[in-house]
Design a protein around this motif. Structure first.
Motif, PDB file in Angstrom:
ATOM      1  N   VAL A 230       7.453  56.049  67.061  1.00 32.67           N
ATOM      2  CA  VAL A 230       8.449  57.096  67.314  1.00 32.67           C
ATOM      3  C   VAL A 230       9.729  56.488  67.887  1.00 32.67           C
ATOM      4  CG1 VAL A 230       8.944  59.124  68.745  1.00 32.67           C
ATOM      5  CG2 VAL A 230       6.774  58.964  67.534  1.00 32.67           C
ATOM      6  N   ALA A 231       9.595  55.566  68.828  1.00 34.35           N
ATOM      7  CA  ALA A 231      10.770  54.925  69.418  1.00 34.35           C
ATOM      8  C   ALA A 231      11.550  54.137  68.373  1.00 34.35           C
ATOM      9  CB  ALA A 231      10.354  54.010  70.566  1.00 34.35           C
ATOM     10  N   ARG A 232      10.836  53.441  67.505  1.00 36.21           N
ATOM     11  CA  ARG A 232      11.520  52.668  66.461  1.00 36.21           C
ATOM     12  C   ARG A 232      12.241  53.587  65.474  1.00 36.21           C
ATOM     13  NH1 ARG A 232      11.476  47.599  63.733  1.00 36.21           N
ATOM     14  NH2 ARG A 232      11.714  47.900  61.488  1.00 36.21           N
ATOM     15  N   MET A 233      11.606  54.695  65.096  1.00 34.58           N
ATOM     16  CA  MET A 233      12.249  55.626  64.162  1.00 34.58           C
ATOM     17  C   MET A 233      13.485  56.274  64.792  1.00 34.58           C
ATOM     18  SD  MET A 233      10.806  55.455  61.291  1.00 34.58           S
ATOM     19  CE  MET A 233      10.350  53.748  61.539  1.00 34.58           C
ATOM     20  N   GLU A 234      13.403  56.608  66.078  1.00 34.67           N
ATOM     21  CA  GLU A 234      14.571  57.170  66.755  1.00 34.67           C
ATOM     22  C   GLU A 234      15.711  56.161  66.809  1.00 34.67           C
ATOM     23  OE1 GLU A 234      13.049  58.467  70.522  1.00 34.67           O
ATOM     24  OE2 GLU A 234      12.264  60.344  69.684  1.00 34.67           O
ATOM     25  N   ARG A 235      15.384  54.894  67.073  1.00 36.06           N
ATOM     26  CA  ARG A 235      16.407  53.846  67.106  1.00 36.06           C
ATOM     27  C   ARG A 235      17.038  53.660  65.730  1.00 36.06           C
ATOM     28  NH1 ARG A 235      13.382  49.977  68.858  1.00 36.06           N
ATOM     29  NH2 ARG A 235      13.122  48.871  66.910  1.00 36.06           N
ATOM     30  N   LEU A 236      16.217  53.657  64.684  1.00 34.43           N
ATOM     31  CA  LEU A 236      16.752  53.503  63.333  1.00 34.43           C
ATOM     32  C   LEU A 236      17.597  54.704  62.924  1.00 34.43           C
ATOM     33  CD1 LEU A 236      13.687  51.926  61.504  1.00 34.43           C
ATOM     34  CD2 LEU A 236      15.826  50.807  62.141  1.00 34.43           C
ATOM     35  N   GLU A 237      17.184  55.908  63.315  1.00 31.64           N
ATOM     36  CA  GLU A 237      17.982  57.110  63.021  1.00 31.64           C
ATOM     37  C   GLU A 237      19.330  57.055  63.739  1.00 31.64           C
ATOM     38  OE1 GLU A 237      17.796  59.885  61.089  1.00 31.64           O
ATOM     39  OE2 GLU A 237      16.113  58.920  60.093  1.00 31.64           O
ATOM     40  N   ALA A 238      19.338  56.579  64.992  1.00 32.44           N
ATOM     41  CA  ALA A 238      20.591  56.451  65.734  1.00 32.44           C
ATOM     42  C   ALA A 238      21.506  55.429  65.069  1.00 32.44           C
ATOM     43  CB  ALA A 238      20.311  56.058  67.181  1.00 32.44           C
ATOM     44  N   GLU A 239      20.947  54.308  64.612  1.00 33.88           N
ATOM     45  CA  GLU A 239      21.745  53.301  63.902  1.00 33.88           C
ATOM     46  C   GLU A 239      22.310  53.875  62.612  1.00 33.88           C
ATOM     47  OE1 GLU A 239      19.301  49.868  63.300  1.00 33.88           O
ATOM     48  OE2 GLU A 239      19.109  49.479  65.453  1.00 33.88           O
ATOM     49  N   ARG A 240      21.507  54.625  61.898  1.00 35.90           N
ATOM     50  CA  ARG A 240      21.964  55.232  60.644  1.00 35.90           C
ATOM     51  C   ARG A 240      23.081  56.235  60.898  1.00 35.90           C
ATOM     52  NH1 ARG A 240      19.297  59.344  56.519  1.00 35.90           N
ATOM     53  NH2 ARG A 240      19.287  60.538  58.432  1.00 35.90           N
ATOM     54  N   ALA A 241      22.925  57.032  61.968  1.00 35.50           N
ATOM     55  CA  ALA A 241      23.964  58.001  62.312  1.00 35.50           C
ATOM     56  C   ALA A 241      25.258  57.292  62.707  1.00 35.50           C
ATOM     57  CB  ALA A 241      23.479  58.903  63.443  1.00 35.50           C
ATOM     58  N   ASP A 242      25.152  56.177  63.435  1.00 38.74           N
ATOM     59  CA  ASP A 242      26.340  55.413  63.820  1.00 38.74           C
ATOM     60  C   ASP A 242      27.048  54.843  62.589  1.00 38.74           C
ATOM     61  OD1 ASP A 242      25.919  55.934  66.486  1.00 38.74           O
ATOM     62  OD2 ASP A 242      24.987  53.977  66.911  1.00 38.74           O
ATOM     63  N   ARG A 243      26.282  54.307  61.654  1.00 38.91           N
ATOM     64  CA  ARG A 243      26.892  53.769  60.420  1.00 38.91           C
ATOM     65  C   ARG A 243      27.539  54.881  59.615  1.00 38.91           C
ATOM     66  NH1 ARG A 243      22.057  50.742  59.902  1.00 38.91           N
ATOM     67  NH2 ARG A 243      21.397  52.189  58.281  1.00 38.91           N
ATOM     68  N   SER A 244      26.877  56.025  59.586  1.00 43.82           N
ATOM     69  CA  SER A 244      27.399  57.156  58.815  1.00 43.82           C
ATOM     70  C   SER A 244      28.702  57.664  59.423  1.00 43.82           C
ATOM     71  CB  SER A 244      26.356  58.273  58.773  1.00 43.82           C
ATOM     72  OG  SER A 244      26.861  59.391  58.112  1.00 43.82           O
ATOM     73  N   SER A 245      28.733  57.802  60.732  1.00 42.40           N
ATOM     74  CA  SER A 245      29.962  58.290  61.385  1.00 42.40           C
ATOM     75  C   SER A 245      31.068  57.247  61.324  1.00 42.40           C
ATOM     76  CB  SER A 245      29.673  58.701  62.832  1.00 42.40           C
ATOM     77  OG  SER A 245      29.303  57.567  63.596  1.00 42.40           O
ATOM     78  N   ALA A 246      30.738  55.978  61.401  1.00 46.90           N
ATOM     79  CA  ALA A 246      31.757  54.921  61.284  1.00 46.90           C
ATOM     80  C   ALA A 246      32.325  54.875  59.874  1.00 46.90           C
ATOM     81  CB  ALA A 246      31.159  53.564  61.664  1.00 46.90           C
TER      82      ALA A 246
END
Length: 89
Positions: free
Chosen positions: A68-84
């Protein structure tokens, strides 16, 4: 000259073979401790079963929280790339 066709070994926390061995050895250790307690108290097989179940459940819970922690971290990274990516357009 010979070329080596082996892939480099995985290192770090994603080493699934190492994690599997860790689980197997810990469950075996808890089984052994349960065996020793049962032998000492004459309660065979209750502590063997109980400690094996406790070790197994503990590892499954640990693996779930790590996942769960890894998936949350990957989702946050994906959201950061998407917003950037959206801002640079």
């Amino acid at each position: 000259m010979k070329q080596h066709l082996t892939k480099p070994r995985a290192t770090g926390s994603d080493d699934t073979f190492g994690r599997g061995m860790d689980i197997a050895l810990t469950v075996l250790l808890f089984f052994g401790i349960g065996f020793a307690i049962d032998h000492w108290l004459g309660t065979t097989p209750w502590f063997m079963i109980g400690l094996t179940v406790v070790a197994s459940i503990g590892f499954f819970i640990s693996i779930k929280y790590q996942y769960v922690a890894r998936m949350e971290r990957l989702e946050a990274e994906r959201a950061d790339r998407s917003s950037a990516g959206g801002r640079s357009s």
